[in-house]
Design an enzyme around this catalytic site. Structure first.
Site, PDB file in Angstrom:
ATOM      1  N   GLY A  88      -3.676  29.582  34.428  1.00 57.56           N
ATOM      2  CA  GLY A  88      -2.542  30.412  34.842  1.00 57.56           C
ATOM      3  C   GLY A  88      -3.029  31.773  35.317  1.00 57.56           C
ATOM      4  O   GLY A  88      -4.174  31.919  35.759  1.00 57.56           O
ATOM      5  N   ASN A  89      -2.150  32.749  35.192  1.00 53.88           N
ATOM      6  CA  ASN A  89      -2.478  34.075  35.740  1.00 53.88           C
ATOM      7  C   ASN A  89      -3.721  34.698  35.112  1.00 53.88           C
ATOM      8  O   ASN A  89      -4.606  35.192  35.810  1.00 53.88           O
ATOM      9  CB  ASN A  89      -1.287  35.025  35.554  1.00 53.88           C
ATOM     10  CG  ASN A  89      -0.195  34.729  36.557  1.00 53.88           C
ATOM     11  OD1 ASN A  89      -0.457  34.198  37.641  1.00 53.88           O
ATOM     12  ND2 ASN A  89       1.036  35.060  36.212  1.00 53.88           N
ATOM     13  N   HIS A 125      -2.156  42.669  17.778  1.00 50.11           N
ATOM     14  CA  HIS A 125      -1.676  42.850  19.154  1.00 50.11           C
ATOM     15  C   HIS A 125      -0.169  42.632  19.162  1.00 50.11           C
ATOM     16  O   HIS A 125       0.323  41.577  19.512  1.00 50.11           O
ATOM     17  CB  HIS A 125      -2.380  41.829  20.055  1.00 50.11           C
ATOM     18  CG  HIS A 125      -2.033  41.966  21.497  1.00 50.11           C
ATOM     19  ND1 HIS A 125      -2.132  43.143  22.186  1.00 50.11           N
ATOM     20  CD2 HIS A 125      -1.594  41.051  22.406  1.00 50.11           C
ATOM     21  CE1 HIS A 125      -1.783  42.949  23.449  1.00 50.11           C
ATOM     22  NE2 HIS A 125      -1.444  41.690  23.596  1.00 50.11           N
TER      23      HIS A 125
HETATM   24  O1  TXD Z   1      -3.969  40.762  25.276  1.00 50.30           O
HETATM   25  C1  TXD Z   1      -3.734  39.592  25.263  1.00 50.30           C
HETATM   26  N1  TXD Z   1      -4.308  38.802  24.366  1.00 50.30           N
HETATM   27  C2  TXD Z   1      -2.811  38.987  26.244  1.00 50.30           C
HETATM   28  C3  TXD Z   1      -2.267  37.678  25.961  1.00 50.30           C
HETATM   29  C4  TXD Z   1      -2.597  39.577  27.507  1.00 50.30           C
HETATM   30  C5  TXD Z   1      -1.929  38.884  28.494  1.00 50.30           C
HETATM   31  C6  TXD Z   1      -1.427  37.531  28.305  1.00 50.30           C
HETATM   32  N2  TXD Z   1      -1.425  37.119  26.942  1.00 50.30           N
HETATM   33  C7  TXD Z   1      -1.084  35.726  26.661  1.00 50.30           C
HETATM   34  O2  TXD Z   1      -2.008  34.852  27.311  1.00 50.30           O
HETATM   35  C8  TXD Z   1       0.273  35.274  27.151  1.00 50.30           C
HETATM   36  O3  TXD Z   1       1.305  35.719  26.298  1.00 50.30           O
HETATM   37  C9  TXD Z   1       0.093  33.768  27.136  1.00 50.30           C
HETATM   38  O4  TXD Z   1       0.266  33.283  25.823  1.00 50.30           O
HETATM   39  C10 TXD Z   1      -1.368  33.577  27.553  1.00 50.30           C
HETATM   40  C11 TXD Z   1      -1.544  33.182  29.018  1.00 50.30           C
HETATM   41  O5  TXD Z   1      -0.897  34.098  29.846  1.00 50.30           O
HETATM   42  P1  TXD Z   1      -0.738  33.800  31.421  1.00 50.30           P
HETATM   43  O6  TXD Z   1      -0.032  34.967  31.995  1.00 50.30           O
HETATM   44  O7  TXD Z   1      -2.010  33.351  31.994  1.00 50.30           O
HETATM   45  O8  TXD Z   1       0.279  32.567  31.357  1.00 50.30           O
HETATM   46  P2  TXD Z   1       0.520  31.458  32.481  1.00 50.30           P
HETATM   47  O9  TXD Z   1       0.316  32.037  33.842  1.00 50.30           O
HETATM   48  O10 TXD Z   1       1.832  30.837  32.145  1.00 50.30           O
HETATM   49  O11 TXD Z   1      -0.648  30.405  32.253  1.00 50.30           O
HETATM   50  C12 TXD Z   1      -0.730  29.584  31.136  1.00 50.30           C
HETATM   51  C13 TXD Z   1      -1.388  28.299  31.576  1.00 50.30           C
HETATM   52  C14 TXD Z   1      -0.546  27.476  32.573  1.00 50.30           C
HETATM   53  O12 TXD Z   1      -1.272  27.215  33.751  1.00 50.30           O
HETATM   54  C15 TXD Z   1      -0.247  26.189  31.792  1.00 50.30           C
HETATM   55  O13 TXD Z   1      -0.166  25.027  32.626  1.00 50.30           O
HETATM   56  C16 TXD Z   1      -1.447  26.140  30.871  1.00 50.30           C
HETATM   57  O14 TXD Z   1      -1.628  27.477  30.437  1.00 50.30           O
HETATM   58  N3  TXD Z   1      -1.248  25.248  29.732  1.00 50.30           N
HETATM   59  C17 TXD Z   1      -2.220  24.425  29.270  1.00 50.30           C
HETATM   60  N4  TXD Z   1      -3.497  24.243  29.671  1.00 50.30           N
HETATM   61  C18 TXD Z   1      -4.227  23.328  28.988  1.00 50.30           C
HETATM   62  N5  TXD Z   1      -3.746  22.614  27.941  1.00 50.30           N
HETATM   63  C19 TXD Z   1      -2.470  22.785  27.515  1.00 50.30           C
HETATM   64  N6  TXD Z   1      -2.011  22.070  26.487  1.00 50.30           N
HETATM   65  C20 TXD Z   1      -1.654  23.720  28.190  1.00 50.30           C
HETATM   66  N7  TXD Z   1      -0.371  24.113  28.042  1.00 50.30           N
HETATM   67  C21 TXD Z   1      -0.139  25.047  28.979  1.00 50.30           C
END
Ligand code: TXD
Length: 323
Positions: free
Chosen positions: A21-22, A185
């Site tokens: 994802g992002n 966090h």
């Molecule tokens: O400071 C920090 N730790 C953070 C945390 C800062 C920014 C974002 N933060 C968290 O990271 C946010 O609250 C989310 O829990 C994660 C990921 O954030 P992002 O913005 O990248 O979310 P997206 O764009 O929705 O991407 C998540 C991806 C998406 O492509 C899904 O298809 C995938 O995760 N996904 C999976 N991949 C593999 N396996 C499984 N089971 C799965 N489920 C969802």
């Protein structure tokens, strides 16, 4: 002229990023731009990691870089990684707290960690998925790894946000500001103005208490401010940049002192909890935990933050049947 055959050079380091994802894809881009390692992007959505990887690969020529970026839906592709970064899961929507993501992300993160460990038994794990400190604990528990090999990224980001807000207010370059944010966090994170400086000058000498409080509050809400503006999804440039700093410190054995969610066993008077404190990150992962002096009020705030993390860890462990 003889045809070119691929060279059998040294094996480059490999970082696997679970979740394309992002945050995941931006991290992959940064790792490649810095020539840190080959990257495997893994996602559950078919075609997504492959498409992102191909797009990132197509930039290697103009960037004059030589990292291999591979997208996959299968963990086999991640085999032999030095570092696994977990970003998979749901992100916040406006009005949601990080804790609202607890149960759905717990399952995703635990499965991701166990699958990745199977193919990369020597890897370090950096967790990014929210709620961050809880997810990091679950990865440690579910993998059974030594705590030095599991850490969470949040403190670098929260500190960088505070650093930026201080710089914006004073009209100085962010690089000249050093800021420290500890704790979980979440809303109970612990920005420490006493340890924030501009080229060594404490910010308490450069601005009044009211201003400092405002910047601290903006830091606490830094993630929510962006979620509200974007409406779909959360921050990712600064989170990816922050995770990249941690990846680099481990791969290049830089021994950088960075706030990371790490496992405490008595440090700061806390036991059996992952929470953000300053750590030295090098080729052995979390090599040292630095205990900075806290005032009684700061200690109380840190313990409050830890209590809230532990409450959610217990809830998640019970639901996952891991307790
Ligand atoms: O400071 C920090 N730790 C953070 C945390 C800062 C920014 C974002 N933060 C968290 O990271 C946010 O609250 C989310 O829990 C994660 C990921 O954030 P992002 O913005 O990248 O979310 P997206 O764009 O929705 O991407 C998540 C991806 C998406 O492509 C899904 O298809 C995938 O995760 N996904 C999976 N991949 C593999 N396996 C499984 N089971 C799965 N489920 C969802």
């Amino acid at each position: 002229m003889s045809p070119l055959v691929p060279s059998m050079g040294c094996q480059a380091a490999q970082v696997s990023v679970v979740g394309a994802g992002n945050v995941g894809r931006t991290l992959a881009q940064r790792i490649a731009q810095k020539d840190l390692a080959n990257v495997v992007l893994l996602d559950i959505v078919e075609g997504l990691p492959q498409g992102i990887a191909l797009d990132l690969m197509a930039a290697q020529g103009v960037e004059e870089r030589d990292c291999k970026i591979l997208g996959s839906n299968h963990y086999e592709a991640t085999a032999g990684s030095e570092i696994v970064v977990i970003t998979a899961g749901l992100a916040r929507k406006p009005g949601m707290s990080r804790d609202d993501l607890l149960h759905v992300n717990a399952k995703i993160v635990v499965e991701a960690a166990q699958n990745a460990l199977h193919y990369s038994p020597e890897a370090f794990f950096i967790v990014i998925t929210n709620p961050l400190d809880v997810m990091t604990y679950l990865v440690w528990k579910a993998t059974g790894l030594p705590s030095q090999r599991v850490m969470g990224m949040a403190g670098v980001l929260d500190s960088s946000r505070l650093q930026t807000f201080i710089a914006m207010h004073l009209g100085v370059c962010p690089a000249d500001v050093s800021a420290m944010v500890l704790g979980g966090h979440g809303d109970l994170m612990l920005p420490l103005p006493r340890y924030c400086t501009v080229r060594g000058v404490p910010i308490t000498e450069l601005m009044d208490a009211v201003t400092i409080d405002q910047l601290v509050e903006r830091t606490r809400n830094g993630g929510a401010e962006i979620v509200k503006l974007l409406q779909t999804g959360g921050a990712y440039y600064a989170p990816a940049a922050s995770a990249c700093v941690m990846v680099e410190s481990i791969l290049r054995n830089q021994s950088r002192l960075l706030p990371a969610a790490t496992y405490l066993q008595g440090e700061y008077g806390l036991q059996d909890v992952f929470i953000g404190v300053p750590c030295r990150l090098g080729c052995r992962g979390v090599e040292t935990i630095l205990e900075v002096k806290l005032t009684p009020a700061e200690t109380e705030a840190l313990h409050l933050s830890a209590q809230s993390v532990r409450k959610n860890v217990d809830l998640a462990l019970e639901k996952l049947g891991l307790s």
